[in-house]
Motif scaffolding. Structure first.
Motif, PDB file in Angstrom:
ATOM      1  N   GLU A 137       0.836  -1.207   0.000  1.00 29.68           N
ATOM      2  CA  GLU A 137       0.000   0.000   0.000  1.00 29.68           C
ATOM      3  C   GLU A 137       0.868   1.255   0.000  1.00 29.68           C
ATOM      4  OE1 GLU A 137      -4.112  -1.054   2.323  1.00 29.68           O
ATOM      5  OE2 GLU A 137      -2.300  -0.891   3.536  1.00 29.68           O
ATOM      6  N   ASP A 138       1.907   1.231   0.812  1.00 33.21           N
ATOM      7  CA  ASP A 138       2.808   2.375   0.898  1.00 33.21           C
ATOM      8  C   ASP A 138       3.523   2.600  -0.437  1.00 33.21           C
ATOM      9  OD1 ASP A 138       3.976   4.470   2.481  1.00 33.21           O
ATOM     10  OD2 ASP A 138       5.836   3.294   2.489  1.00 33.21           O
ATOM     11  N   GLU A 139       3.986   1.534  -1.053  1.00 35.40           N
ATOM     12  CA  GLU A 139       4.631   1.651  -2.369  1.00 35.40           C
ATOM     13  C   GLU A 139       3.659   2.193  -3.412  1.00 35.40           C
ATOM     14  OE1 GLU A 139       8.265  -1.348  -3.185  1.00 35.40           O
ATOM     15  OE2 GLU A 139       6.277  -2.239  -3.349  1.00 35.40           O
ATOM     16  N   LEU A 140       2.447   1.683  -3.400  1.00 34.07           N
ATOM     17  CA  LEU A 140       1.461   2.147  -4.374  1.00 34.07           C
ATOM     18  C   LEU A 140       1.199   3.643  -4.230  1.00 34.07           C
ATOM     19  CD1 LEU A 140      -1.133  -0.770  -4.487  1.00 34.07           C
ATOM     20  CD2 LEU A 140       0.440  -0.061  -6.300  1.00 34.07           C
ATOM     21  N   ARG A 141       1.185   4.140  -2.997  1.00 35.38           N
ATOM     22  CA  ARG A 141       1.002   5.582  -2.794  1.00 35.38           C
ATOM     23  C   ARG A 141       2.138   6.353  -3.461  1.00 35.38           C
ATOM     24  NH1 ARG A 141      -1.283   3.965   2.010  1.00 35.38           N
ATOM     25  NH2 ARG A 141       0.657   3.887   3.176  1.00 35.38           N
ATOM     26  N   SER A 142       3.355   5.874  -3.295  1.00 29.96           N
ATOM     27  CA  SER A 142       4.472   6.595  -3.916  1.00 29.96           C
ATOM     28  C   SER A 142       4.443   6.448  -5.435  1.00 29.96           C
ATOM     29  CB  SER A 142       5.808   6.155  -3.318  1.00 29.96           C
ATOM     30  OG  SER A 142       6.359   5.076  -3.950  1.00 29.96           O
ATOM     31  N   PHE A 143       4.016   5.301  -5.946  1.00 30.57           N
ATOM     32  CA  PHE A 143       3.879   5.121  -7.402  1.00 30.57           C
ATOM     33  C   PHE A 143       2.824   6.078  -7.962  1.00 30.57           C
ATOM     34  CE2 PHE A 143       5.203   0.380  -7.037  1.00 30.57           C
ATOM     35  CZ  PHE A 143       6.529   0.754  -6.859  1.00 30.57           C
ATOM     36  N   LYS A 144       1.709   6.205  -7.245  1.00 29.53           N
ATOM     37  CA  LYS A 144       0.643   7.113  -7.688  1.00 29.53           C
ATOM     38  C   LYS A 144       1.130   8.561  -7.694  1.00 29.53           C
ATOM     39  CE  LYS A 144      -3.115   4.184  -6.091  1.00 29.53           C
ATOM     40  NZ  LYS A 144      -4.164   3.994  -5.086  1.00 29.53           N
ATOM     41  N   ASN A 145       1.907   8.927  -6.683  1.00 19.26           N
ATOM     42  CA  ASN A 145       2.475  10.278  -6.642  1.00 19.26           C
ATOM     43  C   ASN A 145       3.397  10.510  -7.836  1.00 19.26           C
ATOM     44  OD1 ASN A 145       1.132  10.945  -4.278  1.00 19.26           O
ATOM     45  ND2 ASN A 145       2.846  10.385  -2.971  1.00 19.26           N
ATOM     46  N   ARG A 146       4.190   9.512  -8.152  1.00 19.66           N
ATOM     47  CA  ARG A 146       5.103   9.620  -9.307  1.00 19.66           C
ATOM     48  C   ARG A 146       4.295   9.787 -10.596  1.00 19.66           C
ATOM     49  NH1 ARG A 146       9.195  11.627 -11.535  1.00 19.66           N
ATOM     50  NH2 ARG A 146      10.531  10.268 -12.730  1.00 19.66           N
ATOM     51  N   LEU A 147       3.220   9.027 -10.722  1.00 24.01           N
ATOM     52  CA  LEU A 147       2.365   9.146 -11.908  1.00 24.01           C
ATOM     53  C   LEU A 147       1.796  10.550 -12.039  1.00 24.01           C
ATOM     54  CD1 LEU A 147       0.374   5.788 -11.984  1.00 24.01           C
ATOM     55  CD2 LEU A 147       2.126   6.539 -13.591  1.00 24.01           C
TER      56      LEU A 147
END
Length: 137
Positions: A26-36
């Motif tokens: 979940e934490d990684e996905l948040r950072s991936f979404k921010n990058r997107l």
């Protein structure tokens, strides 16, 4: 073949491990979404935006899968708790079978997530480094 006993504490331990893993995802996905979001604001190329949308959708699907897995763990934990309240520390065959099926489900999801993450990083390397819109001096 030797019968082995499986105790509630054994399954509870595995649930805790899975929860930590899901929390990390979940934490990684948040950072991936921010990058997107950063990339969407930087790019206007339609092909690039389509790729970004693809990953955005994939990350949403992963978040849904994580929520379902967390729900399943909570249900399983509730069943363990109920069993313990009744004084049973050893689980029946059906309950253990469901746990093993869930373990297989976690392994499958782990592979799906790992593959998506690798694909996303390859995409970032290709499009962000090789085709970076900012010109080098």
């Amino acid at each position: 073949m030797k019968n082995e006993l499986i105790f509630n504490s054994d399954l509870h331990f595995e649930h805790k491990q899975w929860r930590r893993e899901l929390f990390f995802w979940e934490d990684e996905l948040r950072s991936f979404k921010n990058r997107l979001e950063e990339l969407v604001n930087r790019w206007t190329d339609k092909k690039m935006l389509a790729q970004l949308e693809h990953y955005q959708n994939q990350f949403l699907l992963q978040a849904e899968a994580i929520n379902k897995l967390e729900d399943e763990i909570n249900i399983h934990e509730h069943n363990i708790s109920e069993s313990s309240k009744k004084g049973y520390d050893i689980l029946d065959t059906l309950f253990v079978k469901k746990h093993i099926e869930f373990r297989n489900h976690m392994e499958t999801q782990r592979n799906i997530y790992h593959n998506l993450k690798g694909e996303f990083f390859r995409f970032l390397t290709e499009f962000m480094i090789i085709k970076n819109p900012i010109k080098k001096r």
